[in-house]
Design a protein around this motif. Structure first.
Motif, PDB file in Angstrom:
ATOM      1  N   ALA A  79      11.003  59.278  19.528  1.00 13.95           N
ATOM      2  CA  ALA A  79       9.676  59.886  19.398  1.00 13.95           C
ATOM      3  C   ALA A  79       8.622  59.054  20.122  1.00 13.95           C
ATOM      4  N   PHE A  80       8.751  57.723  20.015  1.00  8.40           N
ATOM      5  CA  PHE A  80       7.781  56.854  20.695  1.00  8.40           C
ATOM      6  C   PHE A  80       7.865  57.018  22.210  1.00  8.40           C
ATOM      7  N   ALA A  81       9.093  57.135  22.722  1.00  5.95           N
ATOM      8  CA  ALA A  81       9.251  57.334  24.170  1.00  5.95           C
ATOM      9  C   ALA A  81       8.595  58.640  24.610  1.00  5.95           C
ATOM     10  N   LEU A  82       8.774  59.708  23.827  1.00  2.00           N
ATOM     11  CA  LEU A  82       8.135  60.983  24.177  1.00  2.00           C
ATOM     12  C   LEU A  82       6.618  60.901  24.072  1.00  2.00           C
ATOM     13  N   MET A  83       6.146  60.181  23.025  1.00  2.00           N
ATOM     14  CA  MET A  83       4.697  60.030  22.880  1.00  2.00           C
ATOM     15  C   MET A  83       4.106  59.248  24.044  1.00  2.00           C
ATOM     16  N   LEU A  84       4.851  58.229  24.504  1.00  2.00           N
ATOM     17  CA  LEU A  84       4.382  57.468  25.666  1.00  2.00           C
ATOM     18  C   LEU A  84       4.270  58.353  26.902  1.00  2.00           C
ATOM     19  N   VAL A 127      -1.346  53.582  19.424  1.00  2.00           N
ATOM     20  CA  VAL A 127      -2.099  53.677  18.175  1.00  2.00           C
ATOM     21  C   VAL A 127      -1.199  54.174  17.037  1.00  2.00           C
ATOM     22  N   ALA A 128      -0.399  55.202  17.317  1.00  2.00           N
ATOM     23  CA  ALA A 128       0.457  55.798  16.286  1.00  2.00           C
ATOM     24  C   ALA A 128       1.494  54.815  15.765  1.00  2.00           C
ATOM     25  N   MET A 129       1.961  53.894  16.626  1.00  2.00           N
ATOM     26  CA  MET A 129       3.013  52.961  16.229  1.00  2.00           C
ATOM     27  C   MET A 129       2.481  51.601  15.817  1.00  2.00           C
ATOM     28  N   ALA A 130       1.168  51.502  15.597  1.00  2.00           N
ATOM     29  CA  ALA A 130       0.568  50.196  15.315  1.00  2.00           C
ATOM     30  C   ALA A 130       1.098  49.566  14.039  1.00  2.00           C
ATOM     31  N   ALA A 131       1.537  50.391  13.095  1.00  2.00           N
ATOM     32  CA  ALA A 131       1.969  49.847  11.802  1.00  2.00           C
ATOM     33  C   ALA A 131       3.404  49.326  11.808  1.00  2.00           C
ATOM     34  N   MET A 132       4.168  49.598  12.874  1.00  2.00           N
ATOM     35  CA  MET A 132       5.590  49.232  12.899  1.00  2.00           C
ATOM     36  C   MET A 132       5.861  47.743  12.692  1.00  2.00           C
ATOM     37  N   PRO A 133       5.152  46.813  13.379  1.00  2.00           N
ATOM     38  CA  PRO A 133       5.437  45.383  13.166  1.00  2.00           C
ATOM     39  C   PRO A 133       5.208  44.951  11.713  1.00  2.00           C
ATOM     40  N   VAL A 134       4.183  45.512  11.071  1.00  2.00           N
ATOM     41  CA  VAL A 134       3.911  45.149   9.684  1.00  2.00           C
ATOM     42  C   VAL A 134       5.062  45.605   8.783  1.00  2.00           C
TER      43      VAL A 134
END
Length: 590
Positions: A163-168, A177-184
């Motif tokens: 999904a991230f690849a498609l969003m990119l 912005v949408a994936m900002a929470a992943m590292p946390v």
């Protein structure tokens, strides 16, 4: 009626204890890789199909509703087709995944059970049956769930990357912005893993404790009721259950501390998409279809985030369970066969004990330099006070335990040089507490010879005095006895056990107080049959009754693990005060 042969496990557990639990279990997973890879591949294809749907929604909104340059029906049909395709793929993926899970469980259960069957008496003296039941059930299930469903959950988590690849490819700034929470979320996952593992081990251990209490009380229900101890045992179970409750509550507290944060951080991404994406739409840097698609992608990311927490939990529970399983599998049998055993001599039944010493695992000394020779075809009664070592002689003969010193010889060969199957085929044992299985009486009697005919089974039953009562049962020899044979009386169970030993027709017969639970009339009938059957057969009779001693042509008095007198009953009665003392004590307790 014999059971059909079962498939052996396709692989075993890696024996190297230095490896991680997952690496040790890897041979099992590799053995079923075809099913697992098929399932994972289908799951991955299903994910690819799934992530195409929000993109089609985006294009449909922008072209059919906003720009009005295409037909909306086209996109509706395409989305419907993709949904059907995804449904079929997910069905097949789930089917193969469940097959993999059940195959792994089958192999694990058989590996553990096969190992338990190789363990000697000493192991079962040390380990409680409830503990073993827990490790062979709930622990195996925890490991199976992780081995089968863990990779599947990881593939499901891959939807985040796709999904991230498609969003990119659609809008790179908004994707970040949408994936900002992943590292946390990753950091929280690692911290939760450290907190969960000790509690997972504690849960499995305390579940085993509950299983032990339940097993002991079910097996000993007659004793519990006889002493009106129901409430005390209920309190005992309540205490064990309270320990499990505390462990589960602690586990729930850890979950409640970490899981809400992991679940809701993905929703932070949704809020950021609405905020930043809305501003970008106003500035002309994004379309309405993009915002809708990104909302779908962010919602699509929520299950993987929840699964990430789930797989961490499953992994810790599986790690704790695997260690408990490995504790059993890594325990070597006390009794082992030599890699190369010499040819066994012809069976004659010559038994010799040379300076035999033996102590039980709890430290109880049973034999202290026992010397005894029993010639082929001879019947010897072993007499002695309780704890003198009489029953131990039979256990060492069949090599249920190994002597701590000295030698036990059968037909001139050390019993440790025999294959266990060969040795025990030559020895028939009737214990003082006979055990019957929850199968038909025919199958119980034919347990040592599953292929025995009905005529052979009936002949053995007649010899043991069991045919009379079996014939009067509604289903005769096809009657299924209850658990441990408790639907029969004690004397009936003993007669069935005697028939089971006689059907084996061994050259050595060991009767460990085998007629203690029958009345005098039945005992006389059994003895009449046994006299004929013992002719030409080496027989050891552990005796407490004078009638049983009368079966033997020779009596050996054992005291404190040694032979202190040897001769005929009349001779010992006349010349051995110790013998008279033992007989008098036994008559008092008879």
């Amino acid at each position: 009626m014999t059971s059909p042969p079962r498939r052996a496990p396709r692989a075993g557990i890696d024996p190297d204890p230095a490896k991680t639990w997952l690496r040790r279990a890897w041979p099992l997973v590799r053995a079923h890789r075809a099913l697992l890879i098929t399932s994972l591949t289908l799951s991955f294809i299903g994910l690819i199909v799934q992530v195409q749907i929000p993109d089609l929604v985006r294009i449909g909104i922008d072209t059919a509703l906003v720009d009005r340059t295409a037909s909306l029906n086209r996109y509706v049909v395409l989305i419907a087709i993709l949904a059907v395709v995804q449904g079929v793929i997910n069905f097949l993926a789930r089917l193969y995944l469940l097959r993999t899970a059940y195959e792994l469980e089958y192999d694990l259960r058989n590996i553990v059970f096969n190992h338990l069957m190789r363990m000697s008496y000493g192991f079962y003296d040390r380990v409680q049956s409830g503990e073993l039941m827990s490790r062979a059930t709930s622990d195996i299930r925890a490991v199976q769930m992780y081995l089968a469903f863990g990779p599947s959950i990881l593939v499901q988590c891959m939807i985040a990357g796709i999904a991230f690849a498609l969003m990119l490819s659609i809008n790179a700034p908004l994707a970040v912005v949408a994936m900002a929470a992943m590292p946390v979320i990753a950091v929280l996952g690692v911290r939760m893993r450290k907190a969960v593992f000790p509690v997972s081990w504690l849960i499995q251990s305390r579940l085993a404790g509950v299983a032990t209490v339940v097993d002991e009380n079910i097996q000993g229900v007659r004793i519990v009721k006889a002493f009106a101890a129901e409430q005390r045992q209920i309190n005992s179970l309540a205490a064990a259950a309270d320990g499990v409750r505390w462990a589960y509550t602690t586990d729930a507290r850890i979950r409640s501390r970490w899981m809400p944060a992991m679940d809701n951080l993905s929703r932070v991404g949704l809020a950021l998409v609405l905020l930043v994406g809305g501003l970008m739409v106003l500035d002309g840097h994004a379309t309405i279809g993009t915002i809708v698609a990104f909302n779908s992608y962010v919602l699509m990311l929520q299950p993987p985030f929840r699964m990430l927490g789930m797989i961490i939990m499953m992994g810790q529970r599986a790690a704790a369970s695997a260690q408990r399983i490995y504790e059993i599998v890594d325990t070597p049998p006390d009794i082992s066969e030599k890699s190369e055993t010499p040819p066994s001599p012809p069976p004659r039944g010559d038994l010799r004990f040379e300076g035999v010493h033996f102590s039980y695992p709890d430290g109880t000394v049973a034999l202290r330099g026992l010397d005894l020779h029993i010639a082929p075809g001879e019947t010897v009664a072993l007499v002695g006070a309780t704890g003198s070592g009489k029953s131990t002689v039979g256990k060492l003969t069949a090599r249920f335990y190994d002597a701590g010193g000295g030698r036990v010889l059968l037909d001139g060969q050390d019993v440790r040089d025999y294959r266990l199957s060969t040795l025990r085929d030559r020895i028939g044992i009737v214990p003082d507490e006979p055990f019957l299985f929850s199968v038909s009486l025919h199958e119980n009697i034919a347990f040592g010879r599953p292929g025995a005919s009905r005529d052979e089974v009936e002949a053995a039953a007649r010899a043991a005095g069991a045919d009379e009562f079996i014939s009067q049962l509604p289903d005769g020899y096809d009657t299924v006895v209850g658990e441990r044979g408790y639907t029969l009386s004690g004397g009936q169970r003993q007669r069935v056990a005697i028939a089971r030993a006689l059907l084996l027709n061994p050259p050595v017969l060991i009767l460990d107080d085998a007629t203690s639970a029958v009345d005098v009339r039945v005992e006389h009938e059994i003895h009449a049959s046994l006299r004929g059957l013992m002719a030409g057969r080496t027989t050891i009779v552990v005796a407490h009754r004078l009638a049983t001693i009368g079966l033997a042509e020779r009596v050996v008095l054992i005291d404190d693990g040694r032979v202190v007198a040897d001769g005929t009953h009349a001779g010992l009665l006349a010349h051995s005060p110790k013998y008279r003392q033992v007989l008098a004590a036994q008559e008092v307790h008879a």
